[in-house]
Design an enzyme around this catalytic site. Structure first.
Site, PDB file in Angstrom:
ATOM      1  N   ASP A  63      52.735  51.516  59.379  1.00  7.12           N
ATOM      2  CA  ASP A  63      51.441  51.243  60.018  1.00  7.12           C
ATOM      3  C   ASP A  63      51.601  50.199  61.122  1.00  7.12           C
ATOM      4  O   ASP A  63      50.642  49.901  61.846  1.00  7.12           O
ATOM      5  CB  ASP A  63      50.374  50.843  58.994  1.00  7.12           C
ATOM      6  CG  ASP A  63      50.717  49.576  58.231  1.00  7.12           C
ATOM      7  OD1 ASP A  63      51.849  49.077  58.374  1.00  7.12           O
ATOM      8  OD2 ASP A  63      49.842  49.080  57.489  1.00  7.12           O
ATOM      9  N   SER A  64      52.830  49.689  61.298  1.00  7.73           N
ATOM     10  CA  SER A  64      53.136  48.881  62.482  1.00  7.73           C
ATOM     11  C   SER A  64      52.846  49.675  63.750  1.00  7.73           C
ATOM     12  O   SER A  64      52.755  49.090  64.829  1.00  7.73           O
ATOM     13  CB  SER A  64      54.604  48.444  62.465  1.00  7.73           C
ATOM     14  OG  SER A  64      55.459  49.540  62.244  1.00  7.73           O
ATOM     15  N   ASP A 102      53.346  55.113  55.640  1.00 10.70           N
ATOM     16  CA  ASP A 102      52.564  53.979  55.134  1.00 10.70           C
ATOM     17  C   ASP A 102      51.129  54.383  54.828  1.00 10.70           C
ATOM     18  O   ASP A 102      50.496  55.096  55.606  1.00 10.70           O
ATOM     19  CB  ASP A 102      52.501  52.874  56.202  1.00 10.70           C
ATOM     20  CG  ASP A 102      53.485  51.759  55.936  1.00 10.70           C
ATOM     21  OD1 ASP A 102      54.036  51.689  54.817  1.00 10.70           O
ATOM     22  OD2 ASP A 102      53.710  50.954  56.859  1.00 10.70           O
ATOM     23  N   LYS A 132      54.289  54.633  51.260  1.00 11.05           N
ATOM     24  CA  LYS A 132      54.564  53.221  50.979  1.00 11.05           C
ATOM     25  C   LYS A 132      53.237  52.496  50.938  1.00 11.05           C
ATOM     26  O   LYS A 132      52.350  52.787  51.759  1.00 11.05           O
ATOM     27  CB  LYS A 132      55.467  52.617  52.056  1.00 11.05           C
ATOM     28  CG  LYS A 132      55.693  51.106  51.885  1.00 11.05           C
ATOM     29  CD  LYS A 132      56.833  50.582  52.736  1.00 11.05           C
ATOM     30  CE  LYS A 132      56.491  50.310  54.165  1.00 11.05           C
ATOM     31  NZ  LYS A 132      55.383  49.333  54.384  1.00 11.05           N
ATOM     32  N   GLU A 201      59.797  41.980  52.399  1.00 11.69           N
ATOM     33  CA  GLU A 201      59.713  41.526  53.796  1.00 11.69           C
ATOM     34  C   GLU A 201      59.514  40.020  53.883  1.00 11.69           C
ATOM     35  O   GLU A 201      58.709  39.439  53.132  1.00 11.69           O
ATOM     36  CB  GLU A 201      58.541  42.228  54.503  1.00 11.69           C
ATOM     37  CG  GLU A 201      58.351  41.725  55.941  1.00 11.69           C
ATOM     38  CD  GLU A 201      57.393  42.554  56.791  1.00 11.69           C
ATOM     39  OE1 GLU A 201      56.879  43.585  56.294  1.00 11.69           O
ATOM     40  OE2 GLU A 201      57.169  42.168  57.955  1.00 11.69           O
TER      41      GLU A 201
HETATM   42  O1  KIV Z   1      54.743  49.074  59.074  1.00  9.48           O
HETATM   43  C1  KIV Z   1      55.966  48.896  59.093  1.00  9.48           C
HETATM   44  O2  KIV Z   1      56.660  49.198  60.069  1.00  9.48           O
HETATM   45  C2  KIV Z   1      56.576  48.313  57.921  1.00  9.48           C
HETATM   46  C3  KIV Z   1      57.965  47.803  58.041  1.00  9.48           C
HETATM   47  C4  KIV Z   1      57.974  46.566  58.858  1.00  9.48           C
HETATM   48  C5  KIV Z   1      58.609  47.604  56.731  1.00  9.48           C
HETATM   49  O3  KIV Z   1      55.967  48.218  56.900  1.00  9.48           O
END
Ligand code: KIV
Length: 286
Positions: A63-64, A102, A132, A201
């Protein structure tokens, strides 16, 4: 080997594949505990998935993407529909890695049933193998509900960006004894609930090592320790697309500068009418 594939929309797979290859599975990832480090990167588009796939064991549609692709101030405004659109693109662009999507903020926290509805949409509409979700002990019943109903779950503990308002920022976690103990019990709870892997993290290195030793599933580090069972980074960070990144990011390239230089040359050639040249224009046949 050429990395220029076209998407075969009839099979939803990159075509031609460089070699016949079977996609890795969740049990294969699970079996990597304490063995060869697991390589994971984020991907948000089909083309990036094509480029990264053969180097990775897992691709994370993080979700980044809210910040990286959409310029949002945090991951909080990311929606399930955004995750599904990008998740499907990454599955279309890959044929080898386990694709993990995510769960966005607000789609899974209220109840295990809500989480199941959202996660089942993710798997059904993207073809991804797993989801995730962020959170420790409080999320254990949800991890158990999903994983016992056929939805493989990767946990995410330590610095959990969706909780930025509660945490008060993106600083490293585990600096006090209480925080250290809480993150260990979060790891234990998520692993016991059936997560097949977890991301840890932004924690102090000894804590990352303790988490890795504590649980029987593979622990993927980001801002953690090389002694974790694998590593993940945000692809745009490691390619040098942003001026400012977290301390834990290593830049393997400086794409922002290279894009700037290419755009400078293009603009110059347009303004001096040297692009398009003879090679890029259609001429009458003799
Ligand atoms: O959203 C994301 O990219 C993440 C990673 C930083 C682990 O959760």
């Amino acid at each position: 080997m050429s990395t220029t594939y076209t998407l075969d929309t009839s099979t939803s797979r990159a075509h031609p594949t460089p070699a016949p290859m079977k996609r890795m599975t969740v049990p294969q990832i699970q079996a990597r505990k304490g063995k060869d480090p697991i390589v994971m990167l984020t991907a948000y588009t089909a083309r990036m998935a094509q480029l990264l796939d053969r180097h990775c064991d897992m691709l994370l549609v993080g979700d980044s993407l809210g910040q990286v692709i959409y310029g949002l101030p945090s991951t909080l405004p990311v929606t399930l529909d955004m995750m599904i659109a990008h998740g499907a693109a990454v599955v279309r662009g890959s044929y080898h890695s386990v694709v993990v999507v995510d769960m966005p903020f607000g789609s899974y926290e209220a109840s295990p049933e809500d989480a199941f509805r959202a996660a089942s949409r993710v798997l059904a509409e993207t073809g991804a193998a797993a989801v995730k979700l962020e959170g420790g002990e409080a999320m254990a019943p949800t991890v158990n509900f999903l994983s016992s109903r056929g939805i493989p779950v990767v946990g995410h503990i330590g610095l959990t960006p969706q909780a930025v308002n509660a945490l008060g920022g993106y600083g490293a976690r585990g600096r006090t004894n209480a925080e250290h103990a809480k993150i260990i019990s979060d790891a234990r709870a998520i692993a016991d609930a059936g997560a097949f892997s977890m991301v840890v993290e932004g924690v102090l290195e000894p804590l990352a090592q303790a988490v890795t030793a504590e649980v029987s599933c593979p622990v993927i580090g980001i801002g953690a320790s090389a002694q974790c069972d694998g590593q993940v980074l945000v692809i745009d960070d490691m390619l040098g697309m942003f001026e400012r990144t977290a301390r834990f990011v290593k830049r393997y390239d400086d794409l922002a500068t290279r894009i700037d230089e290419a755009a400078t040359r293009y603009a110059e050639e347009v303004r001096t009418r040297t692009f398009p040249g003879f090679e890029q224009t259609y001429q009458p046949k003799d």
